[in-house]
Design a protein around this motif. Structure first.
Motif, PDB file in Angstrom:
ATOM      1  N   ASP A 122       0.827  -1.150  -0.048  1.00 22.19           N
ATOM      2  CA  ASP A 122      -0.075   0.192   0.014  1.00 22.19           C
ATOM      3  C   ASP A 122       0.983   1.265  -0.040  1.00 22.19           C
ATOM      4  O   ASP A 122       1.808   1.534   0.894  1.00 22.19           O
ATOM      5  N   THR A 123       0.514   2.242  -1.043  1.00 27.16           N
ATOM      6  CA  THR A 123       1.077   3.488  -0.906  1.00 27.16           C
ATOM      7  C   THR A 123       0.626   4.482   0.183  1.00 27.16           C
ATOM      8  O   THR A 123      -0.477   4.234   0.524  1.00 27.16           O
TER       9      THR A 123
ATOM     10  N   PRO B 213      -0.361  -2.893  -3.984  1.00 26.28           N
ATOM     11  CA  PRO B 213      -1.730  -2.371  -3.288  1.00 26.28           C
ATOM     12  C   PRO B 213      -2.514  -3.730  -2.751  1.00 26.28           C
ATOM     13  O   PRO B 213      -2.837  -4.414  -3.728  1.00 26.28           O
TER      14      PRO B 213
ATOM     15  N   CYS C 194      -4.764   2.777  -0.460  1.00 27.83           N
ATOM     16  CA  CYS C 194      -3.722   1.830  -0.767  1.00 27.83           C
ATOM     17  C   CYS C 194      -2.997   2.395  -2.088  1.00 27.83           C
ATOM     18  O   CYS C 194      -1.915   1.731  -2.308  1.00 27.83           O
ATOM     19  N   VAL C 195      -3.621   3.157  -2.822  1.00 31.75           N
ATOM     20  CA  VAL C 195      -2.783   3.612  -4.420  1.00 31.75           C
ATOM     21  C   VAL C 195      -2.741   5.278  -4.477  1.00 31.75           C
ATOM     22  O   VAL C 195      -2.525   5.574  -5.662  1.00 31.75           O
TER      23      VAL C 195
ATOM     24  N   THR D 244       4.689  -1.458 -10.107  1.00 26.76           N
ATOM     25  CA  THR D 244       3.357  -1.709  -9.065  1.00 26.76           C
ATOM     26  C   THR D 244       3.222  -3.309  -9.443  1.00 26.76           C
ATOM     27  O   THR D 244       2.891  -3.677 -10.794  1.00 26.76           O
TER      28      THR D 244
END
Length: 266
Positions: free
Chosen positions: A93-94, A121, A128-129, A142
């Protein structure tokens, strides 16, 4: 004063992660300022700004915490996991936006002297994105399930670089160790997955897993009929996991599995 403290604690355990508007009133802004001031009292914190907090939980596991502004609950803390081994890093998760994502990338690169080799993610919601563009700008690949990629595209997410898709399981080398992403079934969303690092017996549960005392949170994309069953499958496979990081709220051990299972029992 006791009522105020209780209110703050309840507010902090909110676990919604649906994309919401950034508009909120002055009262909520005042609440956010108080909440943010209470967060840093934690000896595990090794990095802290107003946009990003990083905690070291074990030899290889870090929790990153960023913030999402919502209409209903003000400023919500959102968790992710960073795994580092032999100067390689994998992020689950970003952070919630590009600014806090750049902070995390710089921290891993400059302070941990490590290269981020993947961002994963755990489902398609914004927490998460939200910073995916910053990772793409740094040529960090990714990895996402077929379901997550489809849902992101259906919700207007655009990618500047190809996403590496997988079906239900993913294994990546991280130095001489391995890190895993796994799909167990529907719950918070139809596409929610978990991350697992065997070396430290650590799981990132994302929004599939609730911190103890949390509410059910946002259910707009949830399958509440399958949620307990899905978490039971995770617990069955990893009954002795030592570290569990939920999508929101405090990390812990297997009590998070038990709480989430009970919370969504039919």
């Amino acid at each position: 004063m006791r009522k105020l403290i209780l209110f703050l604690l309840i507010g902090f355990t909110f676990t919604s992660c649906k994309k919401l508007s950034s508009k909120h009133n002055h009262a909520k802004q005042d609440f956010n300022n108080l909440e943010t001031k209470t967060l840093p009292v934690d000896s595990l914190i090794i990095y802290q700004t107003k946009d990003l907090i990083i905690k070291k939980l074990s030899n290889h596991i870090y929790e990153h915490i960023s913030f999402l502004n919502t209409d209903d609950f003000g400023k919500v803390a959102c968790n992710g996991m960073l795994v580092v081994n032999e100067n390689k890093g994998v992020i689950f998760d970003t952070p919630t936006d590009n600014k806090s994502s750049l902070e995390l990338i710089n921290f891993v690169t400059n302070q941990l002297k490590s290269e981020i080799t993947a961002v994963i993610p755990t489902h398609f919601h914004e927490d998460c994105v939200g910073g995916i563009q910053e990772f793409e700008a740094h040529n960090i690949p990714t990895y996402a399930t077929n379901q997550t990629t489809e849902l992101l595209k259906n919700h207007g997410q655009k990618f500047s670089k190809p996403v590496i898709e997988f079906n239900k399981t993913l294994m990546l080398n991280i130095g001489d160790k391995k890190v895993y992403a796994e799909y167990f079934g529907e719950g918070h969303t139809k596409d929610n997955i978990i991350g697992y690092f065997p070396e430290d017996n650590a799981i990132f549960g994302g929004c599939l897993i609730k911190n103890v005392g949390a509410s059910k949170g946002y259910l707009g994309d949830a399958n509440i009929n399958k949620w307990s069953e899905t978490v039971s499958k995770v617990k069955l496979k990893y009954p002795e996991v030592k570290i569990i990081i939920p999508g929101h709220g405090k990390w812990g051990g297997t009590e998070l599995f038990d709480y989430t299972i009970k919370l969504f029992e039919l």
